[in-house]
Design a protein around this motif. Structure first.
Motif, PDB file in Angstrom:
ATOM      1  N   ILE A   1       0.841  -1.199   0.000  1.00 32.01           N
ATOM      2  CA  ILE A   1       0.000   0.000   0.000  1.00 32.01           C
ATOM      3  C   ILE A   1       0.876   1.248   0.000  1.00 32.01           C
TER       4      ILE A   1
ATOM      5  N   SER B   1       0.723   3.906  -3.090  1.00 32.90           N
ATOM      6  CA  SER B   1       0.344   5.293  -2.831  1.00 32.90           C
ATOM      7  C   SER B   1       1.422   6.239  -3.315  1.00 32.90           C
TER       8      SER B   1
ATOM      9  N   LYS C   1       0.779  14.923   2.760  1.00 30.41           N
ATOM     10  CA  LYS C   1       0.370  13.739   1.999  1.00 30.41           C
ATOM     11  C   LYS C   1       1.178  12.519   2.430  1.00 30.41           C
ATOM     12  N   LEU C   2       2.478  12.740   2.647  1.00 34.66           N
ATOM     13  CA  LEU C   2       3.329  11.623   3.069  1.00 34.66           C
ATOM     14  C   LEU C   2       2.808  11.032   4.373  1.00 34.66           C
ATOM     15  N   LEU C   3       2.460  11.914   5.281  1.00 32.83           N
ATOM     16  CA  LEU C   3       1.959  11.453   6.575  1.00 32.83           C
ATOM     17  C   LEU C   3       0.701  10.596   6.395  1.00 32.83           C
ATOM     18  N   SER C   4      -0.216  11.112   5.575  1.00 40.78           N
ATOM     19  CA  SER C   4      -1.466  10.349   5.403  1.00 40.78           C
ATOM     20  C   SER C   4      -1.189   9.028   4.710  1.00 40.78           C
ATOM     21  N   ILE C   5      -0.234   9.030   3.787  1.00 32.92           N
ATOM     22  CA  ILE C   5       0.078   7.790   3.068  1.00 32.92           C
ATOM     23  C   ILE C   5       0.671   6.751   4.019  1.00 32.92           C
ATOM     24  N   VAL C   6       1.618   7.173   4.832  1.00 29.29           N
ATOM     25  CA  VAL C   6       2.254   6.227   5.755  1.00 29.29           C
ATOM     26  C   VAL C   6       1.241   5.705   6.770  1.00 29.29           C
ATOM     27  N   LEU C   7       0.471   6.622   7.316  1.00 30.17           N
ATOM     28  CA  LEU C   7      -0.536   6.207   8.294  1.00 30.17           C
ATOM     29  C   LEU C   7      -1.491   5.188   7.684  1.00 30.17           C
ATOM     30  N   ASN C   8      -1.967   5.486   6.471  1.00 33.32           N
ATOM     31  CA  ASN C   8      -2.903   4.603   5.796  1.00 33.32           C
ATOM     32  C   ASN C   8      -2.282   3.236   5.541  1.00 33.32           C
TER      33      ASN C   8
ATOM     34  N   MET D   1       6.249  13.702  13.433  1.00 29.19           N
ATOM     35  CA  MET D   1       6.556  12.755  12.357  1.00 29.19           C
ATOM     36  C   MET D   1       7.542  11.686  12.810  1.00 29.19           C
TER      37      MET D   1
ATOM     38  N   LEU E   1       5.971   9.372  15.064  1.00 27.87           N
ATOM     39  CA  LEU E   1       5.098   8.441  14.373  1.00 27.87           C
ATOM     40  C   LEU E   1       5.899   7.266  13.812  1.00 27.87           C
TER      41      LEU E   1
ATOM     42  N   VAL F   1       5.616   3.392  14.703  1.00 26.84           N
ATOM     43  CA  VAL F   1       5.339   2.331  13.741  1.00 26.84           C
ATOM     44  C   VAL F   1       6.391   1.237  13.863  1.00 26.84           C
TER      45      VAL F   1
ATOM     46  N   LYS G   1      -7.472   9.211  -4.794  1.00 31.87           N
ATOM     47  CA  LYS G   1      -7.276   7.902  -5.406  1.00 31.87           C
ATOM     48  C   LYS G   1      -5.998   7.216  -4.951  1.00 31.87           C
ATOM     49  N   HIS G   2      -4.965   8.009  -4.644  1.00 27.73           N
ATOM     50  CA  HIS G   2      -3.712   7.351  -4.255  1.00 27.73           C
ATOM     51  C   HIS G   2      -3.843   6.660  -2.904  1.00 27.73           C
ATOM     52  N   ILE G   3      -4.875   7.021  -2.149  1.00 26.77           N
ATOM     53  CA  ILE G   3      -5.160   6.303  -0.898  1.00 26.77           C
ATOM     54  C   ILE G   3      -6.163   5.189  -1.168  1.00 26.77           C
TER      55      ILE G   3
ATOM     56  N   PRO H   1      -5.050   1.644  -3.583  1.00 23.44           N
ATOM     57  CA  PRO H   1      -4.337   0.536  -2.926  1.00 23.44           C
ATOM     58  C   PRO H   1      -5.222  -0.230  -1.949  1.00 23.44           C
ATOM     59  N   ILE H   2      -6.108   0.498  -1.258  1.00 22.31           N
ATOM     60  CA  ILE H   2      -7.000  -0.192  -0.314  1.00 22.31           C
ATOM     61  C   ILE H   2      -7.969  -1.100  -1.067  1.00 22.31           C
TER      62      ILE H   2
END
Lengths: 159, 348, 501
Positions: free
Chosen positions: A116, A120, A131-138, B1, B4, B8, C388-390, C393-394
């Motif tokens: 994922i 992303s 965006k990076l933060l949301s991508i990693v979290l997701n 960050m 985080l 993780v 879409k980039h989120i 992938p899901i």
């Protein structure tokens, strides 16, 4: 396994004609009866399409309206092949990792997170910190939730 | 960050540590998550039901986590072929070797290719029925009619458990009326619903069915077009006798016994009548550590000694039937050889 | 009456909870109603029969209904029976009418669900006796009738029929399954494919591959430009929902509910045929047929009322013959056997209390479905706002879970996703139409078995015309359907010629 390859002659032999509507199907050969009909119809349709549309197609081809290129003009080949490669690696590694931890869904969990994340990163436009933060979290949370809720609670079999 | 990412990382590490830790907790050869694949793809069928009963008992006894996956015949064998670490078992019934005897595709010789394990239950329900207004009152009527040249069509699913009783009937005709056995004809259909439908449509005179699925049809009034009558239950009396007295639905055990050997006789040889128990048993990968089979012998012995699982089985019309792996293998091979004889006799 | 004492608060709680979980399962692309019921089946062990059934019926109703969500929002049918919902639902979502489309679906679903429950309650035994009048021949004709939808669905009629036949052919790959009545022999595959394709391609991975993964490949090829700010779908751009949409839709609702119930009732026809048939009949009979497939609410009404009507319909043979009407009720049968109870022709009479309890649960689950979805849908529809980039992938991950889990853990089903994802991407480029292909794939195996068995049993093609009055009636429908679709294509061509001039 001679039966996995089909021959058209068997179709004819299964229809010994006494009346034109009569048909005798030998149970041992009945697995070929319907596929032969469908293949016959497919060939008929192909011929029909070529006869009816072939000329129009050829003239459009001459005018350059159609091309044999698989991709549309300006296709984003990087993202397309990136997707394809990532998916192949994902599917393959999921199974391989799953073998290491039998029946625990680890193959799914441990490969979904990087998959994922990479997908992303491949898809995102105008990259920035938020965006990076949301991508990693997701990438971390989504597979964990799925693995926990579906795999552990509902005991769905995962790779 | 930063926080985080380190969070993780910690979580991931914890996961990696926790995962193997919980699978190697002690030194019993059976632990953690065990997958039991079954040779049926239906979760509403008897294989799933019997396997779930035994899987639950095993989970409790071994403090492991047994899960039943209804993947179907070919996928079950594939899964078993692949996993030799003792984390995937298979459960199936007599179809596994009958399929091979009848030359069905996808059925290898299980005694050669796999390790055949413990039997644990019998489904005594395999039966043959006729419609209520049928002229045939007994199995002997059917055999005599075929012997006297009547065409009798029997609806079965070819190539296994559903066919073996039909083969026995045909063999009995052959013995009593040599040369007449081809008057008995198979109508090859699939599921129970299509067998029933074949009777309603008048395409079949006798159908294969089961006590569980057809019992209510036998209690319908005679003027109902769906009404049926049992002719033969293939499990012998000595098996059926172990069922609960109440039998199945509103048909008591005593009533059911009327349709079973020795009250109904279908000859298999000059000395012996035919009977058929549909037995459920474990199948293991051949390269699997024999300690696992021994541990399963041990665990199942204890479970059956406790006696609770037997009660649960009987409630669902299964007959408890535990044999240790070695004994079970012997028994099933013998059974296979017997049936091979009549299947070969019919072929000639 | 004793039955009222069975209706504890837990009973309603479980039915409601089941419905909620079912909706979630149905709404996740790749997860289906059948899976929801199968997964929760072991839980019913610890419950008593009525409560267990309440839970499972809730799951069933919720699961079938939830399928509309990804169908409309993502163009991926959440369950196989919501394929036809994508035809009009997704175009509406693209116009910014996602919420309106979903609300139309919800109301239609409620109508279909309750309508079929009423039919089930009043006529179950009578209809079961009618259902067994359908032999191989009549069942083949029904499948054939459903296949005629291909003609009216396709953009180019020749290419459409070709695609449909190709779908049928693909569905025949593998063994001629003995469980369906075949001889177990292999066909249409080379030896090396046998370990993977012995049982053929499974429906669900094929479906989500063709619809889900293929769409992602297409987007990837375009470079996901729609993800940039101005390309994103706006939620509130289009028309708002009002009940006036349903003006003039009563015949459609009744007809589609009727078709759904009826198809559900015939064992072996397969649930997905219900919505396909209902949709095609609406298209044949509608005044605005040319709008269908471009975002017409009436298409949604037909599709969703039919697929929810399936629930009541499929319970008819289950409870009055002991035979499941579709794949979900086949799992449901396990709940009865786990409790040591057999369903069959005498079930309703001998277990009146359970029967009333089931009806109560069914009706209640439909009401919960409506209440939950109608008011939550505004929030659910926001899925289209997720970048879409989120999202993509899901979606791929969930499709993998669904494909792997549908047959309880088979890795080849996951690879099937990829194969058909690529095929779907390729199809549009070489003129193969995906919708007819899928319908051919779904109906192919039933068409084969009923066609071949009819001929095997009766030995003549003429039997299809002479078997029964039902067969003749079906022929009338089939011919009418073909004529309608040819007329429609003529009209369309005429119109486009006029426009060209």
């Amino acid at each position: 396994m001679q039966c996995s390859v089909f021959t058209m002659s068997q179709l004819v032999s299964s229809q010994s004609m006494s009346s034109w509507l009569d048909v005798k199907i030998d149970f041992d050969q009945s697995h070929l009866f319907f596929p032969h009909i469908i293949i016959g119809l497919l060939i008929m349709m192909a011929v029909l399409i070529m006869a009816l549309e072939g000329r129009r197609f050829m003239s459009r081809l001459k005018l350059g309206d159609v091309s044999f290129s698989l991709f549309q003009p300006g296709a984003d080949k990087m993202r397309f092949f990136g997707t394809l490669i990532l998916i192949v690696v994902y599917f393959w590694s999921m199974d391989a990792v799953g073998q290491l931890f039998p029946n625990m869904g680890m193959g799914f969990l441990l490969t979904s997170i990087p998959f994922i994340l990479m997908m992303s990163l491949l898809y995102v436009h105008k990259f920035n910190r938020r965006k990076l933060l949301s991508i990693v979290l997701n990438a971390v949370i989504a597979p964990l939730v799925v693995w926990y809720v579906l795999g552990q609670w509902f005991a769905i079999t995962l790779p | 960050m930063k926080k985080l990412i380190s969070g993780v990382r910690v979580a991931l590490c914890a996961l990696c540590v926790a995962a193997p830790a919980y699978s190697f907790a002690d030194d019993s050869p059976i632990q953690g998550n065990i997958r039991i694949v079954i040779g049926s793809s239906s979760t509403g069928g008897d294989t799933y039901q019997a396997t779930s009963l035994i899987a639950d008992a095993l989970s409790e006894k071994l403090e492991a986590n047994f899960k039943v996956d209804a993947v179907g015949v070919s996928a079950a064998y594939r899964a078993l072929d692949r996993v030799r670490n003792g984390r995937t078992f298979m459960v199936f019934h007599d179809q596994s070797y009958l399929g091979n005897l009848y030359g069905q595709r996808g059925y290898d010789d299980i005694f050669e290719k796999y390790t055949v394990g413990q039997t644990f239950a019998i489904n005594p329900g395999n039966a043959y029925l006729v419609s209520k207004d049928s002229p045939y009152q007994s199995m002997q009527d059917v055999i005599d009619a075929a012997g006297h040249g009547e065409n009798i069509r029997v609806a079965i699913q070819p190539g296994g458990v559903s066919e073996i009783g039909y083969t026995a009937m045909k063999n009995a005709v052959r013995m009593q009326y040599p040369g007449q056995e081809n008057n008995l004809q198979a109508l090859n259909t699939g599921s129970q619903s299509s067998k029933n439908q074949a009777m309603f449509d008048g395409l079949a005179d006798v159908i294969n069915g089961s006590v569980q699925a057809n019992e209510q049809y036998t209690r319908l009034p005679a003027d109902d077009q769906k009404a049926m009558r049992f002719l033969w239950i293939t499990a012998p009396a000595k098996t059926l006798e172990q069922a609960n007295e109440s039998g199945m639905g509103k048909t008591s055990r005593a009533q059911l016994l009327n349709y079973a050997e020795p009250n109904v006789n279908v000859a298999m040889s000059d000395q012996q009548n035919f009977s058929f128990d549909k037995e459920f048993f474990f199948i293991y990968n051949k390269q699997m550590d024999p300690k696992v089979v021994a541990a399963m012998d041990q665990a199942l012995s204890e479970i059956f000694a406790d006696g609770q699982v037997q009660e649960k089985m009987k409630q669902s019309f299964f007959i408890p039937n535990f044999r240790k792996a070695a004994e079970s293998r012997e028994h099933l091979m013998q059974k296979r050889d017997q049936y091979r004889e009549i299947i070969d006799a019919i072929k000639q | 009456m004793e039955f009222f004492s069975l209706l504890s608060p837990e009973f309603f709680l479980l039915a409601g909870l089941g419905c909620l979980v079912g909706i979630i399962f149905g709404a996740i692309p790749g997860m289906t109603a059948t899976m929801a019921v199968a997964v929760c089946l072991p839980l019913t062990y610890t419950l008593d029969l009525q409560e267990g059934l309440a839970l499972l019926l809730g799951l069933y109703v919720g699961g079938i209904s939830g399928g509309m969500v990804p169908a409309v929002l993502l163009n991926i049918p959440g369950t196989p029976s919501s394929i036809t919902t994508t035809f009009d639902g997704h175009p509406m979502a693209q116009k910014g009418e996602a919420e309106r489309a979903l609300k139309v679906c919800i109301v239609a679903s409620l109508f279909g669900g309750l309508g079929s429950a009423v039919v089930l309650f009043l006529f179950a035994p009578v209809l079961a006796d009618f259902a067994i009048k359908f032999s191989y021949i009549e069942k083949f004709l029904i499948i054939f009738f459903a296949l005629t939808v291909i003609a009216s669905l396709s953009k180019n009629i020749l290419a459409g029929i070709f695609s449909g036949l190709l779908g049928v052919l693909i569905s025949l790959i593998g063994a001629y399954d003995t469980i369906r009545g075949g001889n177990g022999e292999y066909r249409l595959m080379a030896d090396f494919m046998v370990p993977y394709l012995e049982t053929g391609f499974s429906l669900l991975p094929v479906l989500i591959g063709l619809f889900g993964l293929a769409a992602i490949f297409e987007e990837a090829e375009k470079g996901l430009k729609s993800d940039t700010e101005n390309g994103r779908v706006k939620l509130k751009r289009g028309e708002h929902f009002s009940f006036s949409v349903f003006k003039g839709q009563l015949t459609n609702l009744l007809r589609s509910t009727g078709i759904g119930t009826f198809v559900g009732m015939l064992p072996g026809i397969g649930g997905s045929a219900a919505s396909v048939l209902a949709y095609s009949q609406q298209k044949n009979l509608s005044k605005n047929a040319s709008q269908m497939g471009k975002g017409a609410p009436e298409g949604l009404v037909a599709s969703e009322s039919a697929n929810n009507a399936l629930t009541g319909g499929a319970l008819i043979p289950l409870l009055s013959l002991g035979i499941p009407g579709d794949s979900t009720t086949a799992v449901l049968i396990g709940a009865f056997t786990l409790q040591g109870l057999q369903v069959g022709p005498l079930f309703i009479g001998e277990h009146l209390d359970t029967w009333y309890a089931m009806m109560t649960a069914l009706v209640f689950a439909n009401l919960v479905m409506f209440a939950v979805m109608f008011f939550a849908i505004r929030h659910i529809a926001k899925v289209v706002m997720v970048p879409k980039h989120i999202l993509y992938p899901i979606i791929i991950m969930m499709c993998v879970v669904g494909a792997y889990a549908i047959n309880y853990g088979i890795m080849f089903d996951v690879w099937t996703l990829l194969i058909f994802g690529l095929l779907g991407w390729l199809a549009s480029k070489i003129g193969i139409e995906v919708a007819p292909l899928v319908i051919g794939f779904i109906l192919g195996p039933s068409a084969e078995i009923y066609f071949v068995k009819s001929l095997e049993s009766y030995g003549t093609y003429s039997i299809f015309f002479t078997k029964s009055p039902i067969a003749i009636f079906l022929w009338v429908l089939i011919i009418a359907s073909i004529i309608f679709s040819i007329m429609m294509h003529r009209k369309k061509r005429h119109q486009s010629e006029l426009e060209a001039n």
